[in-house]
Design an enzyme around this catalytic site. Sequence first.
Site, PDB file in Angstrom:
ATOM      1  N   LYS A   1       6.398   7.844   0.242  1.00 25.81           N
ATOM      2  CA  LYS A   1       6.633   9.151   0.862  1.00 25.81           C
ATOM      3  C   LYS A   1       8.143   9.344   0.888  1.00 25.81           C
ATOM      4  O   LYS A   1       8.805   8.974   1.854  1.00 25.81           O
ATOM      5  CB  LYS A   1       6.123   9.152   2.302  1.00 25.81           C
ATOM      6  CG  LYS A   1       4.623   9.097   2.481  1.00 25.81           C
ATOM      7  CD  LYS A   1       4.305   9.152   3.983  1.00 25.81           C
ATOM      8  CE  LYS A   1       2.855   8.910   4.256  1.00 25.81           C
ATOM      9  NZ  LYS A   1       2.578   8.738   5.707  1.00 25.81           N
TER      10      LYS A   1
ATOM     11  N   ASP B   1       6.693   3.916   3.612  1.00 26.19           N
ATOM     12  CA  ASP B   1       6.811   5.096   4.465  1.00 26.19           C
ATOM     13  C   ASP B   1       8.287   5.234   4.852  1.00 26.19           C
ATOM     14  O   ASP B   1       9.060   5.845   4.123  1.00 26.19           O
ATOM     15  CB  ASP B   1       5.877   4.905   5.662  1.00 26.19           C
ATOM     16  CG  ASP B   1       5.830   6.095   6.586  1.00 26.19           C
ATOM     17  OD1 ASP B   1       5.959   7.226   6.100  1.00 26.19           O
ATOM     18  OD2 ASP B   1       5.643   5.910   7.806  1.00 26.19           O
TER      19      ASP B   1
ATOM     20  N   ASP C   1       0.837  -1.203   0.000  1.00 25.51           N
ATOM     21  CA  ASP C   1       0.000   0.000   0.000  1.00 25.51           C
ATOM     22  C   ASP C   1       0.871   1.252   0.000  1.00 25.51           C
ATOM     23  O   ASP C   1       0.647   2.178  -0.761  1.00 25.51           O
ATOM     24  CB  ASP C   1      -0.984   0.005   1.184  1.00 25.51           C
ATOM     25  CG  ASP C   1      -0.313  -0.164   2.545  1.00 25.51           C
ATOM     26  OD1 ASP C   1       0.899  -0.463   2.607  1.00 25.51           O
ATOM     27  OD2 ASP C   1      -1.016  -0.009   3.562  1.00 25.51           O
TER      28      ASP C   1
HETATM   29  P1  IMP Z   1       7.186   1.421   6.684  1.00 23.44           P
HETATM   30  O1  IMP Z   1       7.656   0.094   7.206  1.00 23.44           O
HETATM   31  O2  IMP Z   1       7.618   2.562   7.556  1.00 23.44           O
HETATM   32  O3  IMP Z   1       7.541   1.651   5.235  1.00 23.44           O
HETATM   33  O4  IMP Z   1       5.623   1.450   6.872  1.00 23.44           O
HETATM   34  C1  IMP Z   1       4.774   0.772   6.070  1.00 23.44           C
HETATM   35  C2  IMP Z   1       3.432   0.579   6.735  1.00 23.44           C
HETATM   36  O5  IMP Z   1       3.056   1.640   7.617  1.00 23.44           O
HETATM   37  C3  IMP Z   1       2.381   0.577   5.650  1.00 23.44           C
HETATM   38  O6  IMP Z   1       2.245  -0.712   5.073  1.00 23.44           O
HETATM   39  C4  IMP Z   1       1.160   1.090   6.372  1.00 23.44           C
HETATM   40  O7  IMP Z   1       0.456   0.022   6.979  1.00 23.44           O
HETATM   41  C5  IMP Z   1       1.689   2.005   7.447  1.00 23.44           C
HETATM   42  N1  IMP Z   1       1.592   3.442   7.020  1.00 23.44           N
HETATM   43  C6  IMP Z   1       2.609   4.274   6.746  1.00 23.44           C
HETATM   44  N2  IMP Z   1       2.193   5.510   6.403  1.00 23.44           N
HETATM   45  C7  IMP Z   1       0.837   5.442   6.438  1.00 23.44           C
HETATM   46  C8  IMP Z   1      -0.207   6.418   6.158  1.00 23.44           C
HETATM   47  O8  IMP Z   1       0.016   7.596   5.793  1.00 23.44           O
HETATM   48  N3  IMP Z   1      -1.487   5.979   6.316  1.00 23.44           N
HETATM   49  C9  IMP Z   1      -1.801   4.705   6.692  1.00 23.44           C
HETATM   50  N4  IMP Z   1      -0.863   3.773   6.966  1.00 23.44           N
HETATM   51  C10 IMP Z   1       0.445   4.138   6.838  1.00 23.44           C
END
Ligand code: IMP
Length: 178
Positions: A134, A106, A103
């Site tokens: 992002k 981040d 999805d």
């Molecule tokens: P990462 O491991 O920091 O890349 O985070 C990934 C996960 O964090 C995603 O699969 C989402 O479930 C959650 N996430 C990160 N940013 C958002 C957002 O803006 N809205 C909703 N969920 C988010």
Amino acid sequence: MSDIKIHDKIFEPFISKAKIAEGVKKVAAEINRDYAGKNPLLLGILNGSFIFAADLFRELEIEAEISFIKLVSYKGTSSTGNVVTSIGLEEQLADRHIIIVEDIIDTGKTLHSFMPELQNRKPASLKIATFLTKPDALKYPVKADYNVFEIEHKFVVGYGLDYDGLGRNIPELYILKA
Ligand code: IMP
Ligand code: MG
């Protein structure tokens, strides 16, 4: 479209249904071109990717398969911190062309921790398709091969993404109001 309230926060309209559909189609066209004759296996990461994965998959005109996995993250006993492991990954990945479907990237932490587990299974190729990135939030070296939208470093909901469990069923993307 007007502002909405989820739990304690107000969100405003950000990306419309039509723009999302157009963006997904574009990425699907790239995959149709790159994977013709390769029967790629799309691996959707639950829960957030299920809407994007379904829409993307329906736009594929080539032979392709799909499966879903759930990543569980827990504190490791070593100093390396969180460990990410998968449940439900029964498919043979060796010699398959794998496309991870996410999805959002981040910080990149989730995929950065999980990619080695997939690489260990010796796929023919391994790429990432994500609905959102992002770039300003990225802290780990993860690069999407297919990316529908790059967005600013703000919290969003809708199209599968939740705020504390809610909002996944909203067909458009909403962004946290400042
Ligand atoms: P990462 O491991 O920091 O890349 O985070 C990934 C996960 O964090 C995603 O699969 C989402 O479930 C959650 N996430 C990160 N940013 C958002 C957002 O803006 N809205 C909703 N969920 C988010
Ligand atoms: Mg989430």
